[in-house]
Design a protein around this motif. Structure first.
Motif, mmCIF file in Angstrom:
data_model
loop_
_atom_site.group_PDB
_atom_site.id
_atom_site.type_symbol
_atom_site.label_atom_id
_atom_site.label_comp_id
_atom_site.label_asym_id
_atom_site.label_seq_id
_atom_site.Cartn_x
_atom_site.Cartn_y
_atom_site.Cartn_z
ATOM 1 N N ALA A 13 0.847 -1.200 0.000
ATOM 2 C CA ALA A 13 0.000 0.000 0.000
ATOM 3 C C ALA A 13 0.883 1.250 0.000
ATOM 4 C CB ALA A 13 -0.911 -0.026 1.218
ATOM 5 N N THR A 14 1.949 1.212 0.789
ATOM 6 C CA THR A 14 2.854 2.356 0.876
ATOM 7 C C THR A 14 3.637 2.523 -0.425
ATOM 8 O OG1 THR A 14 3.152 1.623 3.165
ATOM 9 C CG2 THR A 14 4.520 3.455 2.428
ATOM 10 N N GLY A 15 4.080 1.408 -0.995
ATOM 11 C CA GLY A 15 4.877 1.449 -2.220
ATOM 12 C C GLY A 15 4.113 2.052 -3.385
ATOM 13 N N VAL A 16 2.845 1.698 -3.505
ATOM 14 C CA VAL A 16 2.006 2.222 -4.598
ATOM 15 C C VAL A 16 1.960 3.754 -4.546
ATOM 16 C CG1 VAL A 16 -0.433 2.394 -5.282
ATOM 17 C CG2 VAL A 16 0.620 0.152 -4.938
ATOM 18 N N LEU A 17 1.874 4.304 -3.356
ATOM 19 C CA LEU A 17 1.850 5.766 -3.207
ATOM 20 C C LEU A 17 3.249 6.355 -3.396
ATOM 21 C CD1 LEU A 17 -0.568 5.879 -0.150
ATOM 22 C CD2 LEU A 17 -1.129 6.489 -2.510
ATOM 23 N N ALA A 18 4.266 5.644 -2.898
ATOM 24 C CA ALA A 18 5.649 6.140 -3.021
ATOM 25 C C ALA A 18 6.062 6.233 -4.488
ATOM 26 C CB ALA A 18 6.608 5.238 -2.251
ATOM 27 N N ILE A 19 5.656 5.254 -5.295
ATOM 28 C CA ILE A 19 5.983 5.295 -6.733
ATOM 29 C C ILE A 19 5.384 6.556 -7.348
ATOM 30 C CG2 ILE A 19 5.493 4.208 -8.969
ATOM 31 C CD1 ILE A 19 5.623 1.474 -7.455
ATOM 32 N N GLN A 20 4.133 6.837 -7.007
ATOM 33 C CA GLN A 20 3.464 8.020 -7.590
ATOM 34 C C GLN A 20 4.112 9.318 -7.111
ATOM 35 O OE1 GLN A 20 -1.014 7.566 -7.973
ATOM 36 N NE2 GLN A 20 -0.585 5.964 -6.469
ATOM 37 N N PHE A 21 4.460 9.373 -5.809
ATOM 38 C CA PHE A 21 5.152 10.560 -5.282
ATOM 39 C C PHE A 21 6.453 10.783 -6.044
ATOM 40 C CE2 PHE A 21 4.166 12.183 -0.782
ATOM 41 C CZ PHE A 21 2.811 12.055 -0.966
ATOM 42 N N ALA A 22 7.236 9.709 -6.168
ATOM 43 C CA ALA A 22 8.566 9.809 -6.761
ATOM 44 C C ALA A 22 8.466 10.376 -8.169
ATOM 45 C CB ALA A 22 9.232 8.430 -6.785
ATOM 46 N N LYS A 23 7.538 9.852 -8.942
ATOM 47 C CA LYS A 23 7.441 10.217 -10.343
ATOM 48 C C LYS A 23 6.758 11.572 -10.534
ATOM 49 C CE LYS A 23 8.426 8.597 -14.294
ATOM 50 N NZ LYS A 23 9.658 7.881 -14.559
ATOM 51 N N LEU A 24 5.554 11.670 -9.963
ATOM 52 C CA LEU A 24 4.701 12.824 -10.231
ATOM 53 C C LEU A 24 5.176 14.086 -9.512
ATOM 54 C CD1 LEU A 24 1.837 13.630 -11.412
ATOM 55 C CD2 LEU A 24 0.931 13.058 -9.165
ATOM 56 N N ILE A 25 5.511 13.948 -8.232
ATOM 57 C CA ILE A 25 5.812 15.139 -7.434
ATOM 58 C C ILE A 25 7.298 15.487 -7.495
ATOM 59 C CG2 ILE A 25 5.676 16.186 -5.129
ATOM 60 C CD1 ILE A 25 3.273 14.368 -4.560
ATOM 61 N N TYR A 26 8.161 14.453 -7.449
ATOM 62 C CA TYR A 26 9.598 14.733 -7.338
ATOM 63 C C TYR A 26 10.379 14.557 -8.639
ATOM 64 C CZ TYR A 26 9.065 15.188 -2.306
ATOM 65 O OH TYR A 26 8.698 15.615 -1.057
ATOM 66 N N GLY A 27 9.750 13.961 -9.671
ATOM 67 C CA GLY A 27 10.446 13.802 -10.959
ATOM 68 C C GLY A 27 11.611 12.835 -10.923
ATOM 69 N N LEU A 28 11.602 11.892 -9.971
ATOM 70 C CA LEU A 28 12.657 10.875 -9.907
ATOM 71 C C LEU A 28 12.349 9.741 -10.870
ATOM 72 C CD1 LEU A 28 12.882 10.655 -6.028
ATOM 73 C CD2 LEU A 28 14.847 11.189 -7.496
#
Ligand SMILES: NC(=O)c1ccc[n+]([C@@H]2O[C@H](COP(=O)([O-])OP(=O)(O)OC[C@H]3O[C@@H](n4cnc5c(N)ncnc54)[C@H](OP(=O)(O)O)[C@@H]3O)[C@@H](O)[C@H]2O)c1
Length: 376
Positions: free
Chosen positions: A189-204
């Motif tokens: 559950a945490t990973g699914v959100l972390a992937i989106q944060f990384a890509k969408l918000i932080y551009g990693l």
């Protein structure tokens, strides 16, 4: 319920029963309605989601019998403390509360007292208040239903602390475009959100591990490369893929062996920042003294502004953590909340009574790539 009525009445809640028998961790009871402080809000619950921390608190004795169970809730604001800004009666919200440890509030209850620092407000014009997800599995979707909204807040608080404070990822996207984050356990559950944060918000750029059946799903959320964590060569494959550019690592599984894998897979990077969700640091694994590694130990409860003692360990909620988290939660997350997707959802049918089944599904490790939700 009016302000005067709730002060004197009681409401329905799932509380810790005292039994650890299968299917009996909670009982539905009537609890005394507590009054909110000037800094809190009261929410009339609509839907809930269950987290591993819920059954762990109960079974490992971290919460006393009678404590209100649950950390994730969505619903409608009923009352707002005088000092609270940004919320009003009738707002659609989801909230994260330190459940399972107190009789005053917890998520799996008819009404929930929340600290606004872990509450998300949704745009009513985009939210489908009439949509009730039927029993069964629903694919990952935008946060426009009460079940979807209920399923993300603890996870979002966790990744907000992780990225903004523990890993200290630069919020300027352009500075991150050459760097990878390795998210161990992308289908959690945490990973699914972390992937989106990384890509969408932080551009990693994102490398993650999961079972092969989840590869396409995780790529649809923004993962660039996925690896099977059961592959014996997984660490060496990630190491050669990352080629020294895996600057950040987040272990959402956080067993010593997964944290060791995260550490080893980032070996070729000059300076790396690692975070573990169960308090692991270099002291828990085999390390190489010549490497430059910083360690974070994210704990969602610290967002609530108090040190947190779970069993023998106390995790500090430092002023720096609170400032990093607050800045992110109040000024960055609202810009992206409409674009974030929930996990796949498994919806249970029996209202609040579903809490026992939900807890059991997680305790017995019977959930894969789904978040378990139910209605009041
Ligand atoms: N520190 C905090 O504040 C915080 C916050 C949230 C959660 N947590 C903790 O973090 C852990 C994860 O919680 P969650 O709710 O995010 O998880 P979850 O959704 O319950 O995780 C289930 C998923 O874990 C994956 N998985 C299991 N073993 C794995 C491994 N060895 N490598 C990679 N993936 C693996 C499986 O993926 P596949 O289906 O792909 O096999 C499965 O779908 C729990 O221990 C929880 O207590 C801590």
């Amino acid at each position: 319920m009016t302000k005067e009525e709730y002060k004197t009445s009681s409401y329905k809640a799932a509380i810790i029963s005292g039994s650890h028998d299968e299917g009996k961790l909670i009982e539905i009871s009537s609890i005394e309605a507590a009054k909110i402080t000037s800094k809190e809000i009261l929410v009339k619950s609509v839907a809930y989601a269950v987290n591993p921390t819920d059954w762990k608190h109960i079974v490992y004795g971290l919460g006393a019998k009678g404590s209100v169970v649950g950390c994730d809730v969505s619903g409608v604001v009923e009352e707002v403390g005088e000092e609270v800004v940004g919320f009003k009666k009738g707002d659609i919200v989801s909230g994260f509360v330190h459940g399972n440890v107190q009789t005053r509030t917890g998520a799996f209850s008819e009404y929930v007292i929340l600290n606004p620092i872990t509450v998300i407000k949704y745009d009513a014009s985009k939210f489908d208040t009439d949509k009730v997800l039927t029993t069964g599995i629903h694919p990952s979707d935008l946060l426009t239903t009460f079940e979807g909204a209920a399923s993300v807040t603890l996870g979002l608080v966790t990744v907000a602390i992780s990225f903004s404070h523990s890993l200290k990822v630069d919020i300027e996207k352009s500075k991150n475009s050459n760097d990878y984050i390795l998210i161990w356990g992308g289908a959690t559950a945490t990973g699914v959100l972390a992937i989106q944060f990384a890509k969408l918000i932080y551009g990693l750029k994102v490398i993650t591990t999961s079972s092969p059946k989840n590869f396409e799903y995780l790529k649809s959320l923004g993962a660039d490369e996925t690896f099977d964590y059961n592959d014996k060569e997984v660490v060496s494959k990630i190491k050669s893929f990352g080629k020294g550019s895996i600057k950040y690592g987040l272990d959402t599984i956080a067993f010593p062996e997964t944290f060791q894998s995260l550490y080893d897979a980032t070996e070729t990077t000059n300076q790396v920042h690692l975070d573990s969700l169960l308090g692991l640091t270099g002291e828990s694994i085999k390390t190489d003294a010549s490497r430059k590694v910083t360690y974070g130990t994210t704990l969602a409860y610290t967002a609530l502004g108090k040190d947190v003692t779970l069993g023998p360990k106390t995790t500090k909620s430092t002023p720096e953590l609170q400032a990093d988290y607050k800045l992110f939660w109040e000024t960055v997350l609202p810009k992206y909340i409409d674009q974030l997707k929930s996990n796949n959802l498994k919806v249970l049918p029996k209202g609040l009574e579903s809490a026992n089944e939900a807890l059991e599904l997680l305790r017995q490790n019977k959930v894969s790539g789904e978040k378990v939700a139910f209605r009041y």
